[in-house]
Design an enzyme around this catalytic site. Structure first.
Site, PDB file in Angstrom:
ATOM      1  N   CYS A  48      -6.443   0.186 -14.127  1.00 56.47           N
ATOM      2  CA  CYS A  48      -6.000   1.584 -14.157  1.00 56.47           C
ATOM      3  C   CYS A  48      -5.327   1.869 -15.490  1.00 56.47           C
ATOM      4  CB  CYS A  48      -5.026   1.857 -13.013  1.00 56.47           C
ATOM      5  SG  CYS A  48      -4.342   3.534 -13.015  1.00 56.47           S
ATOM      6  N   CYS A 105       2.672   5.231 -14.710  1.00 55.97           N
ATOM      7  CA  CYS A 105       2.855   5.108 -13.267  1.00 55.97           C
ATOM      8  C   CYS A 105       3.651   3.862 -12.897  1.00 55.97           C
ATOM      9  CB  CYS A 105       1.488   5.083 -12.586  1.00 55.97           C
ATOM     10  SG  CYS A 105       1.566   4.916 -10.798  1.00 55.97           S
ATOM     11  N   CYS A 128       2.317   0.190  -9.578  1.00 59.72           N
ATOM     12  CA  CYS A 128       1.857  -1.203  -9.642  1.00 59.72           C
ATOM     13  C   CYS A 128       2.700  -1.981 -10.643  1.00 59.72           C
ATOM     14  CB  CYS A 128       0.387  -1.269 -10.060  1.00 59.72           C
ATOM     15  SG  CYS A 128      -0.771  -0.673  -8.809  1.00 59.72           S
ATOM     16  N   CYS A 139      -6.622   6.689  -7.870  1.00 59.35           N
ATOM     17  CA  CYS A 139      -5.764   5.502  -7.769  1.00 59.35           C
ATOM     18  C   CYS A 139      -6.638   4.344  -7.325  1.00 59.35           C
ATOM     19  CB  CYS A 139      -4.634   5.731  -6.775  1.00 59.35           C
ATOM     20  SG  CYS A 139      -3.599   4.263  -6.513  1.00 59.35           S
ATOM     21  N   GLN A 192       0.904  -1.414   9.183  1.00 59.80           N
ATOM     22  CA  GLN A 192       0.668  -2.171   7.971  1.00 59.80           C
ATOM     23  C   GLN A 192      -0.227  -1.397   7.012  1.00 59.80           C
ATOM     24  OE1 GLN A 192       1.980  -5.039   6.922  1.00 59.80           O
ATOM     25  NE2 GLN A 192       3.238  -5.247   8.757  1.00 59.80           N
ATOM     26  N   TYR A 215      12.252  -4.585  16.455  1.00 57.09           N
ATOM     27  CA  TYR A 215      11.625  -3.715  15.446  1.00 57.09           C
ATOM     28  C   TYR A 215      10.120  -3.676  15.734  1.00 57.09           C
ATOM     29  CZ  TYR A 215      15.943  -5.306  13.125  1.00 57.09           C
ATOM     30  OH  TYR A 215      17.239  -5.660  12.831  1.00 57.09           O
ATOM     31  N   GLU A 232      12.712  -0.762  19.629  1.00 56.18           N
ATOM     32  CA  GLU A 232      12.307   0.047  18.483  1.00 56.18           C
ATOM     33  C   GLU A 232      13.187   1.298  18.409  1.00 56.18           C
ATOM     34  OE1 GLU A 232      10.913   2.043  15.435  1.00 56.18           O
ATOM     35  OE2 GLU A 232      10.261  -0.017  15.832  1.00 56.18           O
ATOM     36  N   ASP A 253      10.452  -8.054  13.104  1.00 55.10           N
ATOM     37  CA  ASP A 253       9.797  -7.530  11.909  1.00 55.10           C
ATOM     38  C   ASP A 253      10.672  -6.414  11.348  1.00 55.10           C
ATOM     39  OD1 ASP A 253       8.082  -6.740   9.919  1.00 55.10           O
ATOM     40  OD2 ASP A 253       6.507  -6.000  11.240  1.00 55.10           O
ATOM     41  N   CYS A 291       8.943  -8.363   4.769  1.00 56.21           N
ATOM     42  CA  CYS A 291       8.266  -7.767   3.620  1.00 56.21           C
ATOM     43  C   CYS A 291       9.092  -7.892   2.347  1.00 56.21           C
ATOM     44  CB  CYS A 291       7.923  -6.306   3.887  1.00 56.21           C
ATOM     45  SG  CYS A 291       9.354  -5.266   4.256  1.00 56.21           S
TER      46      CYS A 291
END
Length: 413
Positions: free
Chosen positions: A73, A81, A84, A158, A230, A259, A283, A326, A353
């Site tokens: 890109c 940008c 990334c 993108c 996800q 979660y 949750e 999670d 994550c």
């Protein structure tokens, strides 16, 4: 002295958490983006708040690393940008960089020394992102913000987004400042929500779609298109499979799914415990709970609790054989971890994550008699610095017997 705007020559050192590498210049730490370990670059300082470190972008590479490639890109460049971090690195080297970051965070924050491998997901490094949040710039064109800036970089396309996902928002002009949430679901349908501020009040308006369809863990899911799911199309099935493999909940057992979102992991756990067992899904999102109840209506062993995990745990009864969690990017935190270990589960399966948050929580587990037994990491966010980890945490074995931080009772109460 403020170095902002200064161009410096730097020999680039190791990768650091956050999508940059570390260099040292005149006794100061410089966090350099758009560089790779071992390179020599000219870097322009973009942010200097004083103190021992500053931030910079590599604007010219004097000695390139062999893993450097041309970014797919043109906007993945200094000052453009910020979506990334690693487009200038070969995909296999991106995974190596992420593995180094996970290992460093575990070592520094949790005192855990172990080799790490980041596994690729199917589909390659492009065309994977199913959810994108954009913002309209002053000219009304939708785009992404520059790194650590409110400045909007307009997009024509993108390369990491799923093909066709952004067509509805990039083809028109918007009121400047409007935020746009785009989701492309498992049936290839686009869902677009507009977020704006009107007379000082934040307003959300669904422009297209609204109920997403996904296919994972052998089930069809229908839920709020802008709720949690996800981002990588292969991640849900991959993570559900690892959670199921490591949970190993016995028939008739009790398991907590914290979660839980709309119940992806709860669906796998419910099959393990069977009709005589129980899965407690916790949750905080009310819409997610409603969608989860509808999706898993055929599994009465799943019992839903709506509320913040740290609050609900205070009232949950019983000793779960297994806890699955999670949490958001910030991690579970000390209060939640301690509430878990007080019930002395046989296993904890932790999906994370953010490696720093995972390492901090693993340190808390270790302080309460639990250890990291297994770890897998997945490149669920190619071209970015993000990485998804799954950790199996079990009680320490002391003197040939299990060391429980909580009470010694077993079974459900």
């Amino acid at each position: 002295m403020n170095w902002t705007g200064r161009t410096i020559e730097a020999e680039v050192g190791p990768v650091a958490h956050g999508g940059h590498c570390v260099a040292r210049v005149e006794g100061r730490v410089v966090f350099v983006r758009h560089a790779l370990p071992g390179e020599v670059v000219l870097a322009e300082v973009t942010e200097d708040k004083g103190g021992s470190f500053c931030r910079a972008d590599a604007v010219r590479v004097l000695e390139a690393a062999p893993e450097r490639v041309e970014p797919p890109c043109p906007l993945a460049a200094p000052g453009l940008c910020g979506g990334c971090d690693w487009q200038h690195a070969a995909p296999e080297f991106q995974r190596e960089l992420k593995a180094r970051v996970v290992a460093e965070q575990l070592s520094r924050l949790a005192g855990i020394e172990r080799p790490v491998e980041v596994e690729a997901l199917p589909g390659g490094p492009l065309d994977w992102r199913s959810r994108v949040r954009l913002v309209a710039g002053r000219d009304g064109r939708a785009g992404l913000r520059a790194h650590r800036s409110h400045r909007v970089v307009a997009l024509d396309d993108c390369p990491i987004a799923m093909p066709g996902a952004l067509d509805d928002v990039l083809s028109r002009r918007w009121r400047p400042g409007t935020e746009l949430e785009v989701t492309r679901d498992g049936d290839g349908q686009n869902h677009v929500r507009e977020l704006s501020v009107v007379r000082g009040k934040r307003r959300a308006r669904q422009l297209k779609g609204g109920t997403a369809v996904q296919h994972a863990a052998g089930r069809d899911w229908r839920f709020d298109a802008h709720g949690f799911w996800q981002v990588h199309p292969a991640a849900a099935d991959t993570l559900a499979a690892v959670v199921g493999e490591w949970a190993k909940v016995p028939q008739g057992g009790l398991v907590w799914d914290l979660y839980s979102g709309v119940g992806l992991f709860a669906s796998v756990l419910a099959e393990q415990v069977g009709p005589a067992g129980e899965v407690v899904a916790v949750e905080s999102g009310r819409r997610a709970v409603e969608d989860g109840e509808a999706a898993l209506a055929d599994l009465p062993q799943v019992r839903w609790r709506a509320g913040r995990v740290e609050h609900v745990l205070r009232d949950l009864a019983g000793r779960p054989e297994v806890v699955v969690l999670d949490p958001p990017r910030s991690g579970a935190g000390r209060e939640v971890v301690q509430s878990i270990v007080e019930r002395a589960p046989d296993r904890v399966v932790y999906v994370a994550c953010d490696p720093a948050a995972l390492a901090r929580d693993l340190a808390t587990f270790a302080g309460s008699g639990y250890r990291l037994a297994e770890l897998r990491a997945f490149d669920a966010f190619p071209m970015t610095h993000h990485v998804e980890c799954v950790a199996l945490v079990v009680p320490e074995i002391v003197g040939g017997s299990r060391h429980d931080a909580g009470h010694e009772s077993s079974g459900r109460v």
